[in-house]
Design a protein around this motif. Structure first.
Motif, PDB file in Angstrom:
ATOM      1  N   ASP A 120     -74.928 -18.565  82.244  1.00 44.53           N
ATOM      2  CA  ASP A 120     -73.949 -19.312  82.795  1.00 44.53           C
ATOM      3  C   ASP A 120     -74.270 -20.736  83.177  1.00 44.53           C
ATOM      4  OD1 ASP A 120     -75.784 -19.446  84.872  1.00 44.53           O
ATOM      5  OD2 ASP A 120     -74.729 -18.007  86.291  1.00 44.53           O
ATOM      6  N   ARG A 126     -68.366 -20.828  82.720  1.00 44.71           N
ATOM      7  CA  ARG A 126     -67.729 -19.828  83.201  1.00 44.71           C
ATOM      8  C   ARG A 126     -67.097 -19.167  81.684  1.00 44.71           C
ATOM      9  NH1 ARG A 126     -65.181 -23.447  86.500  1.00 44.71           N
ATOM     10  NH2 ARG A 126     -63.417 -23.841  85.037  1.00 44.71           N
ATOM     11  N   GLU A 137     -64.755 -17.369  79.248  1.00 45.14           N
ATOM     12  CA  GLU A 137     -63.403 -17.332  79.174  1.00 45.14           C
ATOM     13  C   GLU A 137     -62.833 -16.491  78.069  1.00 45.14           C
ATOM     14  OE1 GLU A 137     -60.438 -21.150  79.148  1.00 45.14           O
ATOM     15  OE2 GLU A 137     -61.070 -20.735  76.963  1.00 45.14           O
ATOM     16  N   GLN A 158     -60.506 -16.980  83.154  1.00 46.74           N
ATOM     17  CA  GLN A 158     -61.892 -17.219  83.190  1.00 46.74           C
ATOM     18  C   GLN A 158     -62.533 -16.451  84.216  1.00 46.74           C
ATOM     19  OE1 GLN A 158     -62.437 -21.582  83.446  1.00 46.74           O
ATOM     20  NE2 GLN A 158     -61.219 -21.989  81.673  1.00 46.74           N
ATOM     21  N   PHE A 159     -63.779 -16.225  84.106  1.00 45.82           N
ATOM     22  CA  PHE A 159     -64.808 -15.463  84.858  1.00 45.82           C
ATOM     23  C   PHE A 159     -66.000 -16.055  85.497  1.00 45.82           C
ATOM     24  CE2 PHE A 159     -61.951 -12.839  82.453  1.00 45.82           C
ATOM     25  CZ  PHE A 159     -61.394 -11.891  83.234  1.00 45.82           C
ATOM     26  N   GLU A 160     -66.207 -16.144  86.768  1.00 50.16           N
ATOM     27  CA  GLU A 160     -67.491 -16.597  86.873  1.00 50.16           C
ATOM     28  C   GLU A 160     -68.861 -15.487  86.836  1.00 50.16           C
ATOM     29  OE1 GLU A 160     -69.229 -15.698  90.237  1.00 50.16           O
ATOM     30  OE2 GLU A 160     -67.771 -14.119  90.039  1.00 50.16           O
ATOM     31  N   CYS A 189     -62.594 -13.111  88.693  1.00 51.98           N
ATOM     32  CA  CYS A 189     -61.830 -14.092  87.932  1.00 51.98           C
ATOM     33  C   CYS A 189     -61.529 -15.194  88.820  1.00 51.98           C
ATOM     34  CB  CYS A 189     -60.265 -13.184  87.524  1.00 51.98           C
ATOM     35  SG  CYS A 189     -59.447 -14.038  86.603  1.00 51.98           S
ATOM     36  N   VAL A 190     -61.454 -16.429  88.128  1.00 51.01           N
ATOM     37  CA  VAL A 190     -61.383 -17.621  89.011  1.00 51.01           C
ATOM     38  C   VAL A 190     -60.198 -18.578  88.520  1.00 51.01           C
ATOM     39  CG1 VAL A 190     -63.653 -17.903  89.797  1.00 51.01           C
ATOM     40  CG2 VAL A 190     -63.231 -18.721  87.607  1.00 51.01           C
ATOM     41  N   LYS A 191     -59.662 -18.086  87.267  1.00 52.22           N
ATOM     42  CA  LYS A 191     -58.673 -18.841  86.593  1.00 52.22           C
ATOM     43  C   LYS A 191     -57.617 -17.883  85.722  1.00 52.22           C
ATOM     44  CE  LYS A 191     -57.615 -23.040  83.863  1.00 52.22           C
ATOM     45  NZ  LYS A 191     -58.054 -24.038  83.201  1.00 52.22           N
TER      46      LYS A 191
END
Length: 545
Positions: A125, A153, A155, A162-164, A169-171
């Motif tokens: 990351d 992140r 994608e 998108q995932f951290e 999921c952040v986007k």
């Protein structure tokens, strides 16, 4: 593998000091963990009928005493070291599995890997922390390993979710600005650890158990240097482990591959099993004619094999040699191997030869066995019977193979599938059997063009050295890239020098320019040859047409 007779091992679960040399009347080893019996098991037990066994022995022409297939001897051997035969409690997910060499994990892209039938995605990351998730986007099940990293992140390249690092999921680009991201839009996360240059993954949903994470004492010794490589192989991990714990095949299959394997050295071996537990087995082995067993082998659950040897020099200084094999199951008929050879004794050869040369030699070793092992894999998967009905194991060559399959009898019920000495549990899904080409077929389908097989320059080909090793190794990829660049530069230089030679008036300058052009062509050809060494399969001489 060909160096198995030089580098040999201790336990992955305890510090790797050597046990005392075996004494027939007394053994001192760590006490195995308490045994809990499972309530039930779906394992099918199959015993070889006596008449069939008699016919097999008669057909083989071998003395009964040379074979490892008699129940009475098995029970006697077990009683000698205090072993009680039982079915052990075992869950394959409750283990650490070797994923990758830390140095080869990509810095800028996700990496798709498997443990049995579980697809995983591994990446670094934004904080350079290793992360591992289920390789499946919760949106429409696309593989995240086919995606990319954006600002640290992960994608999915299908719709851009998108995932951290923790899997949240952040986007979601398609989500309205006033809508919240759905709670189920998250990834299943797996615990990973970087230990002694290897990335390990904990497959269970239960909290990880650090005490189960293997630790190899020799690799922590001052002055210990190793050569490590990773290989993807088209046969089951159990067949791979059999092959690696089989020193008897080395003089024949790997004759003259390096300076240690010679077919005239094929001979009976001596084995002494000194430990059997639910976690594996261990013992000493050597050449029967020498009357000694200087090599120590240990197999530890789930897939760790070590061969160690300790040598005392004339001045009393001890040197340690290790061959470490970390075999990860990647599905039926597939496996991935991390192989590490090292010692505390410095070798001038390691300074002379570059790493890519040593890696291509390791690839050659696996290619020499590939045809045998893939055909063995096919028979094992299609016959659907225990190995006792298929193998003729000799006491003087196959002791470790028999021990491994007997260990599978005890714990195989806790695996997705297994083929033990007397028991089997078949996979729920049909087996995927991949055939490794041999001879001229191997040369054409796996090595021409160099990177992909017939008509597909970059199509993945599991029988091709480029896709089995080079794409997994940063060092070899860099070497191939550099050699291809120099090949093109030297070829262009040769063309330019030839043109200048044509235009030159002086005969002396013509000769100099033409000689330089010839040297450039020679250098270009040398680079092409070195690229082929890294990407072309080994073909046995007697199979060349």
């Amino acid at each position: 593998m060909t160096l198995l007779n030089q580098f040999l091992p201790p336990s992955p679960h305890t510090p790797l000091s050597f046990p005392p040399k075996p004494n027939p009347s007394s053994f001192f080893f760590p006490t195995p963990r308490p045994i809990r019996f499972p309530a039930a098991s779906s394992v099918t037990t199959v015993r070889t009928p006596s008449p069939s066994s008699v016919r097999v022995r008669a057909a083989s022409g071998l003395k009964e005493t040379a074979l490892i297939d008699r129940d009475e001897e098995e029970e006697e051997a077990a009683q000698e070291i205090g072993e009680t035969r039982h079915e052990a409690e075992y869950d394959w997910t409750d283990e650490w599995y070797p994923l990758y060499l830390t140095k080869d994990v990509p810095d800028d892209a996700p990496l798709g890997l498997r443990v049995f039938d579980k697809n995983l995605v591994l990446y670094r990351d934004g904080g350079d922390i290793l992360r591992c998730h289920e390789d499946r986007c919760p949106h429409r099940l696309a593989k995240l390993s086919e995606g990319q990293l954006v600002d640290g992140r992960l994608e999915c390249l299908y719709h851009g979710w998108q995932f951290e690092g923790e899997g949240k999921c952040v986007k979601i680009p398609q989500l309205p600005s006033d809508a919240k991201i759905p709670r189920p839009a998250c990834l299943r996360t797996y615990e990973v650890r970087d230990s002694q240059g290897v990335v390990w993954v904990w497959m269970s949903k239960a909290p990880p158990k650090p005490e189960k994470l293997p630790w190899f004492e020799n690799f922590a010794r001052p002055g210990f240097n190793d050569t490590s490589s990773i290989h993807e192989l088209p046969y089951d991990h159990s067949i791979l482990l059999e092959n690696l714990m089989d020193p008897a095949h080395i003089p024949i299959s790997h004759d003259r591959t390096d300076w240690t394997a010679k077919r005239e050295d094929a001979q009976p071996l001596s084995f002494q099993v000194t430990e059997r537990t639910d976690r594996g087995f261990a013992g000493w082995w050597g050449r029967e004619k020498d009357g000694s067993t200087p090599n120590f082998l240990r197999f530890g659950a789930p897939c760790v094999l070590q061969n160690n040897r300790e040598i005392v020099g004339e001045n009393g200084e001890k040197h340690y040699f290790t061959g470490l094999f970390l075999c990860r199951p990647t599905g039926q008929g597939k496996s991935m191997l991390i192989v590490r050879f090292g010692s505390t004794m410095s070798s001038p050869l390691l300074k002379i030869f570059p790493q890519w040369y040593l890696h291509q030699n390791s690839s050659k070793v696996f290619e020499q066995d590939m045809g045998f092992l893939s055909s063995q894999n096919e028979v094992l998967m299609t016959a659907k019977v225990p190995t006792k009905e298929l193998y003729l194991n000799l006491k003087s060559s196959d002791t470790w193979v028999a021990e491994y399959r007997k260990w599978m009898d005890r714990v195989g019920h806790g695996m997705p599938y297994h083929f033990g000495h007397k028991t089997i549990s078949l996979p729920e899904l049909p087996a995927v059997v991949e055939h490794a080409p041999a001879g001229l077929v191997a040369g054409i389908s796996a090595s021409f063009p160099a990177k992909g097989g017939i008509g597909a320059m970059h199509a993945p080909n599991p029988a091709n050295r480029y896709f089995r090793h080079v794409i997994h190794c940063k060092g070899c990829r860099a070497a191939v890239k550099a050699l291809e660049a120099w090949k093109d530069r030297l070829l262009a230089m040769a063309a330019a020098l030839t043109a200048l030679a044509i235009l030159a008036y002086s005969q002396q300058w013509k000769a100099i320019l033409l000689a330089s052009a010839a040297a450039s062509l020679g250098g270009s050809h040398a680079c092409s040859t070195l690229v082929a060494m890294n990407t072309t399969n080994f073909i046995r001489t007697h199979r060349r047409l």
